[in-house]
Design an enzyme around this catalytic site. Sequence first.
Site, mmCIF file in Angstrom:
data_model
loop_
_atom_site.group_PDB
_atom_site.id
_atom_site.type_symbol
_atom_site.label_atom_id
_atom_site.label_comp_id
_atom_site.label_asym_id
_atom_site.label_seq_id
_atom_site.Cartn_x
_atom_site.Cartn_y
_atom_site.Cartn_z
ATOM 1 N N LYS A 222 11.835 2.774 -2.178
ATOM 2 C CA LYS A 222 10.931 3.019 -3.514
ATOM 3 C C LYS A 222 10.742 4.578 -3.603
ATOM 4 O O LYS A 222 10.903 5.169 -4.763
ATOM 5 C CB LYS A 222 9.610 2.554 -3.328
ATOM 6 C CG LYS A 222 9.618 0.903 -3.365
ATOM 7 C CD LYS A 222 8.077 0.469 -3.196
ATOM 8 C CE LYS A 222 7.454 0.268 -1.885
ATOM 9 N NZ LYS A 222 8.083 -0.414 -1.010
ATOM 10 N N LYS A 223 10.823 5.391 -2.492
ATOM 11 C CA LYS A 223 10.638 6.626 -2.697
ATOM 12 C C LYS A 223 12.119 7.335 -3.116
ATOM 13 O O LYS A 223 12.293 8.299 -3.955
ATOM 14 C CB LYS A 223 10.433 7.456 -1.371
ATOM 15 C CG LYS A 223 9.098 6.963 -0.944
ATOM 16 C CD LYS A 223 7.996 7.751 -1.808
ATOM 17 C CE LYS A 223 6.548 7.033 -1.143
ATOM 18 N NZ LYS A 223 5.356 7.256 -2.483
ATOM 19 N N SER B 182 12.099 -0.787 3.218
ATOM 20 C CA SER B 182 11.299 -0.977 2.238
ATOM 21 C C SER B 182 10.267 0.341 1.570
ATOM 22 O O SER B 182 10.193 0.392 0.717
ATOM 23 C CB SER B 182 10.101 -1.926 2.684
ATOM 24 O OG SER B 182 9.174 -2.200 1.961
ATOM 25 N N ARG C 101 9.735 -11.744 3.939
ATOM 26 C CA ARG C 101 9.220 -11.346 5.164
ATOM 27 C C ARG C 101 7.708 -11.660 5.336
ATOM 28 O O ARG C 101 7.575 -11.918 6.477
ATOM 29 C CB ARG C 101 9.483 -9.639 5.132
ATOM 30 C CG ARG C 101 10.877 -9.405 5.344
ATOM 31 C CD ARG C 101 11.064 -7.799 4.977
ATOM 32 N NE ARG C 101 10.137 -7.023 5.949
ATOM 33 C CZ ARG C 101 9.567 -5.749 5.679
ATOM 34 N NH1 ARG C 101 9.742 -5.183 4.604
ATOM 35 N NH2 ARG C 101 8.998 -5.319 6.735
ATOM 36 N N ASP D 292 6.798 14.255 -2.849
ATOM 37 C CA ASP D 292 5.820 13.157 -2.512
ATOM 38 C C ASP D 292 5.304 12.959 -1.212
ATOM 39 O O ASP D 292 5.947 13.623 -0.345
ATOM 40 C CB ASP D 292 6.410 11.790 -3.122
ATOM 41 C CG ASP D 292 5.447 10.626 -3.284
ATOM 42 O OD1 ASP D 292 4.084 11.038 -3.242
ATOM 43 O OD2 ASP D 292 5.717 9.480 -3.760
ATOM 44 N N LYS D 293 4.384 12.099 -0.826
ATOM 45 C CA LYS D 293 4.001 11.863 0.462
ATOM 46 C C LYS D 293 3.649 10.326 0.628
ATOM 47 O O LYS D 293 3.218 9.869 -0.576
ATOM 48 C CB LYS D 293 2.646 12.590 0.864
ATOM 49 C CG LYS D 293 1.671 12.089 1.656
ATOM 50 C CD LYS D 293 0.281 11.482 1.272
ATOM 51 C CE LYS D 293 -0.326 10.854 2.545
ATOM 52 N NZ LYS D 293 -1.320 9.666 1.867
ATOM 53 N N HIS D 294 3.951 9.775 1.665
ATOM 54 C CA HIS D 294 3.434 8.205 1.945
ATOM 55 C C HIS D 294 2.878 7.908 3.252
ATOM 56 O O HIS D 294 3.070 8.861 4.407
ATOM 57 C CB HIS D 294 4.899 7.546 2.082
ATOM 58 C CG HIS D 294 4.484 6.145 2.171
ATOM 59 N ND1 HIS D 294 4.226 5.352 1.306
ATOM 60 C CD2 HIS D 294 4.784 5.415 3.469
ATOM 61 C CE1 HIS D 294 4.355 3.908 1.787
ATOM 62 N NE2 HIS D 294 4.347 4.113 3.092
ATOM 63 N N SER D 295 1.858 7.204 2.978
ATOM 64 C CA SER D 295 1.163 7.055 4.332
ATOM 65 C C SER D 295 0.994 5.484 4.683
ATOM 66 O O SER D 295 1.584 4.737 3.640
ATOM 67 C CB SER D 295 -0.610 7.169 3.878
ATOM 68 O OG SER D 295 -1.427 6.655 5.035
ATOM 69 N N THR E 195 -4.688 2.964 -2.613
ATOM 70 C CA THR E 195 -4.846 3.897 -3.823
ATOM 71 C C THR E 195 -5.066 3.740 -5.250
ATOM 72 O O THR E 195 -5.782 3.941 -6.014
ATOM 73 C CB THR E 195 -3.542 5.133 -3.700
ATOM 74 O OG1 THR E 195 -3.590 5.651 -2.397
ATOM 75 C CG2 THR E 195 -3.775 6.161 -4.769
#
Length: 435
Positions: free
Chosen positions: A187-188, A183, A168, A80-83, A120
């Site tokens: 999730k990943k 955080s 937060r 996967d990828k996260h931005s 997204t």
Amino acid sequence: MIPQEIIRRKRDGDELDPADIRSFIAALAAGQLSEGQIGAFAMAVWFKGMSREEIVALTLAMADSGDRLQWGDIDRPIADKHSTGGVGDNVSLMLAPIAAACGLAVPMISGRGLGHTGGTLDKLESIPGYRITPDADLFHKVVNQAGCAIIGQTGALAPADGRLYAVRDVTATVDSIPLITASILSKKLAAGLQTLVLDVKVGNGAFMADRAQAEILAQSLVEVANGAGVKTSALITDMNQPLADAAGNAVEMRNCLDFLAGGKADTRLEAVVLAFAAEMLVKSGIAVSSDEGEGMARRALSSGKAAEVFARMVSMLGGPADLMENPVRYLARAPVEKPVLAARSGWLAACDARGIGVSVIDLGGGRRHPADRIDHRVGFSELLPLGSRVSAGEPIALVHAADDAAAARAAAALAAHYRITEDSPELTPVISTRI
């Protein structure tokens, strides 16, 4: 476990034992802590920070607070990828099917817009029928058969993160690198990934406007993810202008379809998508070098295989089977389209990317409050990149708006977000650092 003792020790700068962190997060997830205790813990971390070992323990505890996805019956690498978010950043929409077409399985759990950045999921919801929250069985089936699925987070994945983030958000502790790291990565990890690549944005349109801080965050994310057993790397990318030539929801979805059809070659967007595809393929062991990985990604695009994967994913998740062939039939257009004209001749030298994102919200394309409804039709398209030579009165973008008044306001705002100079500007590379 006595919560106030854990809070006191962190307040005093002590390093917390992993068992205490697990107990605190388990109590948080079970609803056994008050908002005051959660806020005090977050503020203590904000002031005193955490060691790498503490952040790993916090991340793992949050990932274990709910379900963990299992992919044992899929014989492809799970990646996967996260931005960290930006304006015109629709990379995930093209990257997931490209990576899947090259042999990866990509269970991509994405989010909605946050602040001035686009989400997204909001973009995907411009597709009629697309299910962003399928049940676990359908999610697994789509990843297995299509190769990728882009969906939203369910309450069963890392629920401790949801409660901690809500506190937060109202206690001025969002910008803590240990808490940001836990955080994102909790999730990943809960998604059952084997490899992860991270897109850490820097610039006036990013949450991290300072390069040094962006590098610190990227280093934290990479070290903690690897420490938690997920092969991870990060690229730091420029967000001093919109990444795509569109900013909005349906307009960015049309941009995605054009990209998958081969219409966005030699753009900053293409450079980022192909770089992340190559990074995913190398980290997963499918390619031995970035050059080989990029070549595989280019072939997946040019052959139409990536577009086929995207179409299959959309169809399996409830969207139209012929979206790629007939986007005009399904992606609603705003009733008013108005060109934004250059005020003078010269070079597009700089822009306020954050301001452009805020202008999309002003058009109705984003949320000011969580319950706000989004107008998926509105936004900007045909945005010229910085470094373009323009003449006075020449279009630099196209506004998509619900009415004439909104279009006029947005056009004036967008024009004001750009600086035009007599000299050609020196531009920042779109990808600056790999960590």
